[in-house]
Design a protein around this motif. Structure first.
Motif, PDB file in Angstrom:
ATOM      1  N   PHE A  48       0.824  -1.206   0.000  1.00  0.00           N
ATOM      2  CA  PHE A  48       0.000   0.000   0.000  1.00  0.00           C
ATOM      3  C   PHE A  48       0.858   1.256   0.000  1.00  0.00           C
ATOM      4  N   ALA A  49       1.906   1.261   0.812  1.00  0.00           N
ATOM      5  CA  ALA A  49       2.774   2.437   0.898  1.00  0.00           C
ATOM      6  C   ALA A  49       3.526   2.665  -0.406  1.00  0.00           C
ATOM      7  N   GLU A  50       3.905   1.600  -1.075  1.00  0.00           N
ATOM      8  CA  GLU A  50       4.654   1.762  -2.311  1.00  0.00           C
ATOM      9  C   GLU A  50       3.752   2.194  -3.467  1.00  0.00           C
ATOM     10  N   ARG A  51       2.479   1.870  -3.397  1.00  0.00           N
ATOM     11  CA  ARG A  51       1.550   2.273  -4.456  1.00  0.00           C
ATOM     12  C   ARG A  51       1.444   3.792  -4.532  1.00  0.00           C
ATOM     13  N   SER A  52       1.576   4.457  -3.407  1.00  0.00           N
ATOM     14  CA  SER A  52       1.443   5.917  -3.403  1.00  0.00           C
ATOM     15  C   SER A  52       2.639   6.622  -4.038  1.00  0.00           C
ATOM     16  N   LEU A  53       3.700   5.920  -4.336  1.00  0.00           N
ATOM     17  CA  LEU A  53       4.877   6.529  -4.935  1.00  0.00           C
ATOM     18  C   LEU A  53       4.779   6.677  -6.454  1.00  0.00           C
ATOM     19  N   TYR A  54       3.800   6.019  -7.081  1.00  0.00           N
ATOM     20  CA  TYR A  54       3.682   6.029  -8.533  1.00  0.00           C
ATOM     21  C   TYR A  54       2.537   6.928  -8.967  1.00  0.00           C
ATOM     22  N   ARG A  55       2.755   7.642 -10.082  1.00  0.00           N
ATOM     23  CA  ARG A  55       1.739   8.573 -10.586  1.00  0.00           C
ATOM     24  C   ARG A  55       0.729   7.891 -11.503  1.00  0.00           C
ATOM     25  N   THR A  56       1.202   7.008 -12.378  1.00  0.00           N
ATOM     26  CA  THR A  56       0.307   6.380 -13.340  1.00  0.00           C
ATOM     27  C   THR A  56       0.190   4.886 -13.071  1.00  0.00           C
ATOM     28  N   GLN A  57      -0.909   4.318 -13.530  1.00  0.00           N
ATOM     29  CA  GLN A  57      -1.164   2.893 -13.368  1.00  0.00           C
ATOM     30  C   GLN A  57      -0.206   2.056 -14.215  1.00  0.00           C
ATOM     31  N   GLU A  58       0.156   2.534 -15.409  1.00  0.00           N
ATOM     32  CA  GLU A  58       1.071   1.799 -16.279  1.00  0.00           C
ATOM     33  C   GLU A  58       2.460   1.691 -15.647  1.00  0.00           C
ATOM     34  N   GLU A  59       2.903   2.776 -15.070  1.00  0.00           N
ATOM     35  CA  GLU A  59       4.193   2.770 -14.396  1.00  0.00           C
ATOM     36  C   GLU A  59       4.179   1.823 -13.192  1.00  0.00           C
ATOM     37  N   PHE A  60       3.054   1.788 -12.513  1.00  0.00           N
ATOM     38  CA  PHE A  60       2.912   0.907 -11.354  1.00  0.00           C
ATOM     39  C   PHE A  60       2.897  -0.561 -11.766  1.00  0.00           C
ATOM     40  N   GLU A  61       2.195  -0.890 -12.837  1.00  0.00           N
ATOM     41  CA  GLU A  61       2.061  -2.278 -13.286  1.00  0.00           C
ATOM     42  C   GLU A  61       3.330  -2.814 -13.944  1.00  0.00           C
ATOM     43  N   LYS A  62       4.209  -1.923 -14.407  1.00  0.00           N
ATOM     44  CA  LYS A  62       5.400  -2.347 -15.124  1.00  0.00           C
ATOM     45  C   LYS A  62       6.336  -3.183 -14.240  1.00  0.00           C
ATOM     46  N   THR A  63       6.495  -2.808 -13.008  1.00  0.00           N
ATOM     47  CA  THR A  63       7.421  -3.504 -12.106  1.00  0.00           C
ATOM     48  C   THR A  63       6.700  -4.112 -10.913  1.00  0.00           C
ATOM     49  N   ARG A  64       5.449  -4.462 -11.084  1.00  0.00           N
ATOM     50  CA  ARG A  64       4.642  -4.937  -9.956  1.00  0.00           C
ATOM     51  C   ARG A  64       5.157  -6.246  -9.359  1.00  0.00           C
ATOM     52  N   GLN A  65       5.481  -7.217 -10.182  1.00  0.00           N
ATOM     53  CA  GLN A  65       5.901  -8.527  -9.682  1.00  0.00           C
ATOM     54  C   GLN A  65       7.212  -8.430  -8.895  1.00  0.00           C
ATOM     55  N   VAL A  66       8.134  -7.653  -9.382  1.00  0.00           N
ATOM     56  CA  VAL A  66       9.417  -7.497  -8.689  1.00  0.00           C
ATOM     57  C   VAL A  66       9.221  -6.790  -7.363  1.00  0.00           C
ATOM     58  N   ARG A  67       8.409  -5.735  -7.344  1.00  0.00           N
ATOM     59  CA  ARG A  67       8.178  -4.991  -6.113  1.00  0.00           C
ATOM     60  C   ARG A  67       7.439  -5.810  -5.076  1.00  0.00           C
ATOM     61  N   GLU A  68       6.465  -6.615  -5.501  1.00  0.00           N
ATOM     62  CA  GLU A  68       5.747  -7.446  -4.548  1.00  0.00           C
ATOM     63  C   GLU A  68       6.651  -8.513  -3.945  1.00  0.00           C
ATOM     64  N   SER A  69       7.555  -9.067  -4.740  1.00  0.00           N
ATOM     65  CA  SER A  69       8.525 -10.028  -4.208  1.00  0.00           C
ATOM     66  C   SER A  69       9.479  -9.359  -3.229  1.00  0.00           C
ATOM     67  N   GLN A  70       9.908  -8.173  -3.552  1.00  0.00           N
ATOM     68  CA  GLN A  70      10.796  -7.427  -2.663  1.00  0.00           C
ATOM     69  C   GLN A  70      10.074  -7.053  -1.374  1.00  0.00           C
ATOM     70  N   ASN A  71       8.820  -6.650  -1.465  1.00  0.00           N
ATOM     71  CA  ASN A  71       8.054  -6.312  -0.271  1.00  0.00           C
ATOM     72  C   ASN A  71       7.794  -7.532   0.597  1.00  0.00           C
ATOM     73  N   ALA A  72       7.607  -8.689  -0.007  1.00  0.00           N
ATOM     74  CA  ALA A  72       7.433  -9.918   0.772  1.00  0.00           C
ATOM     75  C   ALA A  72       8.709 -10.259   1.523  1.00  0.00           C
ATOM     76  N   PHE A  73       9.849 -10.037   0.886  1.00  0.00           N
ATOM     77  CA  PHE A  73      11.136 -10.265   1.557  1.00  0.00           C
ATOM     78  C   PHE A  73      11.307  -9.309   2.735  1.00  0.00           C
ATOM     79  N   TYR A  74      11.024  -8.028   2.506  1.00  0.00           N
ATOM     80  CA  TYR A  74      11.154  -7.054   3.586  1.00  0.00           C
ATOM     81  C   TYR A  74      10.173  -7.337   4.719  1.00  0.00           C
TER      82      TYR A  74
END
Length: 124
Positions: A48-74
């Motif tokens: 949720f916190a990382e979603r607020s860092l992106y302006r557009t939905q396309e930019e958010f969806e581009k790296t979604r899988q990597v970010r979710e894996s990184q957030n699960a690790f953290y």
């Protein structure tokens, strides 16, 4: 020498650190449902916190899988902190009640007991 730059001295009690780590490990093993809920809550919050860092939905969806894996690790990494705090209180309680010589022994016994419990819980 770092000692020359610090105007005061502080001591680190290794028995307290070892006892706290043993108690936190035993609680981490023994309270598996609480551990999973802490990891899930942290993962949701990080996403949720990382979603607020992106302006557009396309930019958010581009790296979604990597970010979710990184957030699960953290989330898995930071889930240790509540158990470390609670383990510190358990260690402090044992030291208060039984003395400092018992804090390591009780931490080892708690680790063995919770480890056996976790092995039995997973095989059932």
């Amino acid at each position: 020498m770092v000692i020359n730059f610090i105007p005061f001295r502080f001591s680190i009690d290794t028995v307290v650190i070892a006892g706290t780590c043993l108690w936190s490990l035993s609680l981490y093993l023994g309270l598996s449902s609480f551990r999973e809920s802490v990891i899930e809550g942290l993962n949701r919050w990080f996403n949720f916190a990382e979603r607020s860092l992106y302006r557009t939905q396309e930019e958010f969806e581009k790296t979604r899988q990597v970010r979710e894996s990184q957030n699960a690790f953290y989330a898995s990494l930071f889930s240790i902190l509540p158990f470390f705090i609670i383990g510190g209180f358990c260690n402090w309680g044992v030291e208060l009640g039984l003395g400092q010589s018992w804090s390591i022994s009780m931490g080892i016994l708690a680790c063995m007991t919770c480890g056996v419990y976790e092995l039995g819980r997973r095989s059932a």
